[in-house]
Design an enzyme around this catalytic site. Structure first.
Site, PDB file in Angstrom:
ATOM      1  N   ASP A 125      16.436  27.103 -29.768  1.00 55.56           N
ATOM      2  CA  ASP A 125      15.192  27.077 -28.995  1.00 55.56           C
ATOM      3  C   ASP A 125      15.396  26.452 -27.608  1.00 55.56           C
ATOM      4  O   ASP A 125      14.525  26.556 -26.748  1.00 55.56           O
ATOM      5  CB  ASP A 125      14.111  26.256 -29.725  1.00 55.56           C
ATOM      6  CG  ASP A 125      13.722  26.883 -31.057  1.00 55.56           C
ATOM      7  OD1 ASP A 125      13.675  28.114 -31.123  1.00 55.56           O
ATOM      8  OD2 ASP A 125      13.486  26.136 -32.015  1.00 55.56           O
TER       9      ASP A 125
ATOM     10  N   ASP B 268       7.665  28.480 -32.176  1.00 53.99           N
ATOM     11  CA  ASP B 268       8.731  28.935 -33.052  1.00 53.99           C
ATOM     12  C   ASP B 268       8.244  28.759 -34.494  1.00 53.99           C
ATOM     13  O   ASP B 268       7.452  27.858 -34.776  1.00 53.99           O
ATOM     14  CB  ASP B 268       9.989  28.096 -32.807  1.00 53.99           C
ATOM     15  CG  ASP B 268      11.125  28.488 -33.729  1.00 53.99           C
ATOM     16  OD1 ASP B 268      11.452  29.678 -33.775  1.00 53.99           O
ATOM     17  OD2 ASP B 268      11.654  27.596 -34.414  1.00 53.99           O
TER      18      ASP B 268
ATOM     19  N   ASP C  46      12.233  23.454 -32.378  1.00 53.86           N
ATOM     20  CA  ASP C  46      12.946  22.287 -32.918  1.00 53.86           C
ATOM     21  C   ASP C  46      14.437  22.519 -33.077  1.00 53.86           C
ATOM     22  O   ASP C  46      15.170  21.601 -33.416  1.00 53.86           O
ATOM     23  CB  ASP C  46      12.361  21.894 -34.283  1.00 53.86           C
ATOM     24  CG  ASP C  46      12.814  22.838 -35.388  1.00 53.86           C
ATOM     25  OD1 ASP C  46      12.895  24.053 -35.109  1.00 53.86           O
ATOM     26  OD2 ASP C  46      13.094  22.367 -36.501  1.00 53.86           O
TER      27      ASP C  46
ATOM     28  N   CYS D 102      42.254 -15.702 -17.840  1.00 51.63           N
ATOM     29  CA  CYS D 102      41.136 -15.203 -18.663  1.00 51.63           C
ATOM     30  C   CYS D 102      39.856 -15.134 -17.836  1.00 51.63           C
ATOM     31  O   CYS D 102      39.162 -14.120 -17.796  1.00 51.63           O
ATOM     32  CB  CYS D 102      40.903 -16.126 -19.867  1.00 51.63           C
ATOM     33  SG  CYS D 102      42.237 -16.145 -21.054  1.00 51.63           S
TER      34      CYS D 102
ATOM     35  N   CYS E  18       3.610   1.638   2.522  1.00 50.99           N
ATOM     36  CA  CYS E  18       4.855   0.906   2.221  1.00 50.99           C
ATOM     37  C   CYS E  18       5.773   1.754   1.335  1.00 50.99           C
ATOM     38  O   CYS E  18       6.952   1.940   1.645  1.00 50.99           O
ATOM     39  CB  CYS E  18       4.550  -0.403   1.491  1.00 50.99           C
ATOM     40  SG  CYS E  18       3.589  -1.587   2.437  1.00 50.99           S
TER      41      CYS E  18
ATOM     42  N   CYS F 210       0.842  -1.198   0.000  1.00 49.47           N
ATOM     43  CA  CYS F 210       0.000   0.000   0.000  1.00 49.47           C
ATOM     44  C   CYS F 210       0.871   1.239   0.000  1.00 49.47           C
ATOM     45  O   CYS F 210       2.097   1.161   0.026  1.00 49.47           O
ATOM     46  CB  CYS F 210      -0.947   0.019   1.203  1.00 49.47           C
ATOM     47  SG  CYS F 210      -0.091   0.209   2.770  1.00 49.47           S
TER      48      CYS F 210
ATOM     49  N   CYS G  40      42.732 -19.780 -20.109  1.00 54.87           N
ATOM     50  CA  CYS G  40      43.342 -20.137 -18.824  1.00 54.87           C
ATOM     51  C   CYS G  40      42.645 -19.426 -17.679  1.00 54.87           C
ATOM     52  O   CYS G  40      41.712 -18.634 -17.901  1.00 54.87           O
ATOM     53  CB  CYS G  40      44.835 -19.777 -18.827  1.00 54.87           C
ATOM     54  SG  CYS G  40      45.104 -17.985 -18.954  1.00 54.87           S
TER      55      CYS G  40
END
Length: 807
Positions: free
Chosen positions: A703, A500, A699, A92, A24, A21, A89
């Site tokens: 801007d 714009d 855009d 690695c 919590c 709830c 090995c």
């Protein structure tokens, strides 16, 4: 804080299990916020995720996870087995193991050289499987999944496991509760007989009620213990208190052979609450379908050129620079630029627009879009978490995990609700036992239990986040990317929108319409010099002249000297001659006479064209008129915004006549013309100071400051990355109808949230006094409480049917 410290600040998302709830989620949030090094923590009950901003130098991820677990909840981890090739090995395997264990978000990594396998446990909200694989590949080894773990939706699996657990508990509780319910019904109806006597037997009732109380209902006891241990309280406390009171009082009466038994009350209560939790878990799974659908769009493999031949590889293994082949009907695996071929792509996953888009060499393609017709090759430019799809998923996840301002109200109420309810239920018991029905312990107990159960604040905690989840997901489906819940909320309050001009109202692809040579300069020579002068300028008007010159077959040589004058034009030197190309203000500042051409300039401007003046050696030598086409839907969008009662402004660097001509075309009456890029943010700020709630739509790079200044910044998705980054909402379709759709979506979501909050609060406000007055049995209270959460989630799911592009 220093820049180096800011660099160590990180935001992570952790999946949390065990929250029931709002109390919590509030508790986890407060607990995390108290940790040193945690700057901000927001916990979303509906998504069961915590968004945590912390400083890595002060606190570790494991300490954060430990705190969550100490509060009584689980941090959900994923485990994956990976096949690693190329290890020779122990050095690695040790290298891979150390490399993986250093990754943020990896809990543990164990690499077995003998079987060439790595077992990695990690937090999926912090690091992805592709990041883990990428690290192994960067270390110089090959990697692929064992048992195709990458295809498994871990979150879905966890949700299904929770549903299965609740289903088992419900079946168990139902089997043992039904005889108790039957006994109660037969007793109330006065049906007597051997069956009734058997079912009313106190010891049989005790045997039936006990598994329900301590097997099906154990989750409530565990949850109550964990929160009480940490000095808090939640729904589990209320349920455990109420049902235990009824159960243990009944045991006491069995032992002293008293007639009042309430085994059926505790058992049926637990059964109904589990039913509610099951329905809630099922419904909550549907709220995150948008994320799952987006993630499911990604291609699984890619066909790339490696060592001179085509090979199919997992999409996670595609590298930047790879040349990828896409055939008809296939998905584009990652983002890139077409290097060979043409085709038509379905980009509806990105924009919400169903019409296919033509693509040719040099055009960009986006991962997860569908190739409809031709075969083409493209060079990968963005892979993994940098692709557009991955960024969309990240934005939607962040938005769904964020909190809307309206949710603060629910959080405050929830924080105090449970302690107040416990107090009210005790008061109810005292008033009934000592005043209203003195000495009647059974009556006081029943009303005490009813108040506890009816007041569980589950619905209140789910009211806002479920609607936000569905709303932001719905936006993503329709090409409206909302970065946070607060932006979704703010959009419905907008009173003013500033648009714009170039690239927003217009297509941003201006074309040369008129060339006027002056002072005896030939048109061909005028064009040749102007093309060279504008070659290095990034301004759309300059590029229009360059494009026109290319079509005429002119060579593009660099000028000897080039200076861009933002907002005015350019100054260059070509063949030793000084040239100026730009606005009247540029000419005026350089004492170049142009008065005789003003009538000609104004006539062109009244046609909605932008006129650039060309001066050679301090003498006006030509005019270039450039026109930008208005987008098809701009006028319709402006009209719809005005119908909503929103004031629409246009802002542009163009002169007043040209600006007014364009504005008139789309129905805008308020215009801010001749505004330099650096002054756009000031204009937005000025409108805000008038008490208006302002949105900026743009855009371009110039801007970005205005987008950040506005109450809500809208970026046209076809624009630049900088504008999209600065904006709060990105419109992937690239036209203004997206603004209208975003505002409609915001209004619909806020309406949905208010409905949820209203019913959650009214339900509790009316339910508590009715239960305290003795008019509500605990069983009915349990049923009402169980279904209140389900009703809130179901109401939020109604938003899935909402189409923001339709009025």
């Amino acid at each position: 804080m220093t820049d180096s410290n800011r660099a160590s600040v990180e935001t992570i998302f952790l999946k949390i299990g065990g929250m029931t709830c709002a109390a919590c989620s509030g508790r986890v949030e407060r607990g995390l916020a108290k940790l040193k090094g945690v700057e901000k923590a927001a916990v979303n009950l509906a998504t069961e995720k915590a968004a945590i901003t912390y400083e890595r130098s002060q606190i570790s991820l494991s300490e954060i996870a430990h705190k969550i677990e100490d509060l009584g909840y689980q941090v959900i981890k994923d485990k994956v087995d990976l096949k690693i090739t190329g290890m020779t090995c122990a050095a690695c395997s040790g290298r891979v193991e150390r490399g993986l264990n250093k990754l943020p978000g990896v809990v543990s990594a164990v690499v077995n050289l003998a079987v060439e396998k790595a077992t990695v446990e990690y937090y999926p909200g912090v690091i992805s499987l592709s990041d883990i694989k990428g690290k192994i590949e960067n270390l110089g080894y090959g990697v692929h999944d064992l048992a195709d773990t990458a295809a498994v939706d871990k979150e879905k699996k966890a949700r299904e496991a929770e549903v299965s657990r609740q289903r088992f508990r419900l079946v168990l509780a139902t089997v043992f509760s039904l005889p108790l319910l039957l006994a109660m019904a037969m007793h109330m109806l006065g049906v007597m007989g051997r069956a009734t006597e058997l079912l009313m037997n106190p010891y049989l009732q005790l045997v039936l009620a006990t598994p329900v109380q301590f097997i099906a209902g154990w989750q409530f006891y565990r949850g109550a213990y964990m929160v009480l241990k940490n000095g808090s309280a939640n729904m589990d406390v209320l349920v455990a208190l109420g049902t235990s009171a009824a159960y243990f009082y009944s045991i006491a009466n069995v032992l002293r052979h008293a007639p009042d038994l309430y085994f059926e009350t505790s058992a049926i209560l637990i059964t109904l609450i589990i039913l509610g939790k099951l329905l809630e878990a099922t419904a909550k799974g549907r709220t995150s379908e948008a994320i799952k659908a987006l993630m499911g769009l990604q291609a699984k493999t890619a066909r790339v050129f490696r060592d001179g031949k085509e090979i199919d590889i997992p999409v996670e293994s595609v590298l930047v620079g790879d040349v990828v082949v896409v055939r008809p009907g296939e998905k584009v695996p990652v983002d890139g630029v077409i290097v060979e071929g043409t085709s038509t792509l379905d980009e509806s996953m990105l924009t919400g627009e169903s019409l296919p888009v033509d693509k040719k060499t040099g055009d960009q393609v986006v991962g997860a879009t569908i190739n409809k017709l031709g075969t083409f090759k493209f060079k990968a430019t963005k892979v993994g978490k940098d692709t557009a799809l991955a960024q969309i998923v990240r934005i939607v996840e962040e938005a769904q995990g964020s909190k809307a301002p309206i949710q603060r109200f629910a959080d405050v109420v929830s924080a105090y609700f449970v302690p107040v309810v416990v107090g009210l239920s005790l008061l109810t018991f005292v008033v009934w036992f000592f005043i209203l029905d003195p000495g009647n312990f059974s009556r006081a107990l029943v009303n005490f239990t009813a108040v506890l159960v009816i007041a569980c604040p589950c619905a209140l905690g789910l009211a806002t986040p479920t609607s936000i989840m569905v709303g932001t997901g719905k936006g993503a489906e329709n090409g409206i990317l909302i970065k946070g819940a607060e932006h979704l909320e703010n959009a419905h309050r907008l009173t003013t929108i500033v648009l714009d001009k170039t690239g927003t109202i217009t297509k941003g692809e201006p074309e040369v319409t008129d060339i006027v040579p002056l002072a005896g300069l030939a048109e061909a020579e005028l064009l040749r010099l102007a093309v060279r002068a504008e070659k290095n300028s990034e301004h759309p008007l300059a590029q229009a002249i360059v494009s026109y010159g290319k079509k005429q077959g002119l060579s593009l040589e660099d000028p000897e000297l080039f200076t861009a004058i933002p907002g005015y034009g350019v100054e260059v030197t070509i063949e030793g001659k000084r040239i100026l190309v730009g606005t009247r203000k540029l000419m005026k500042d350089n004492n170049i006479e142009f008065a005789a051409t003003v009538p000609q300039i104004e006539e062109l401007e009244l046609q909605g064209k932008t006129v650039m003046l060309f001066a050679l050696e301090n003498k006006l030598s030509g005019l270039f008129a450039v026109a930008d086409t208005v987008k098809e839907n701009s006028a319709q969008a402006v009209a719809e915004l005005q119908k909503m009662g929103i004031e629409v402004w246009m802002i542009t660097g163009d002169n007043t006549r040209t600006a007014q001509a364009i504005a008139q075309t789309v129905g805008i009456t308020s215009v801010m013309a001749e505004v330099l890029p650096e002054h756009k943010a000031e204009k937005v700020e000025a409108l805000k100071k008038e008490g208006k709630v302002v949105a900026m739509v743009g855009d371009g790079i110039n801007d970005a400051p205005a987008l950040a200044t506005a109450d809500v910044g809208f970026a046209i998705g076809t624009g630049t990355d900088v504008a999209i980054e600065a904006a709060d909402i990105t419109l992937m379709r690239g036209d203004l109808t997206g603004i209208v759709a975003a505002i409609r979506l915001s209004k619909a979501t806020m309406r949905n949230i208010k409905q949820n909050l209203f019913w959650a609060l009214v339900y509790n406000s009316l339910g508590i006094p009715v239960a305290a007055a003795g008019f509500l049995s605990p069983v009915l209270a349990g049923a009402a409480m169980a279904f209140s959460s389900v009703s809130v989630v179901t109401n939020a799911l109604r938003l899935k049917r909402f189409n923001p592009y339709k009025a």
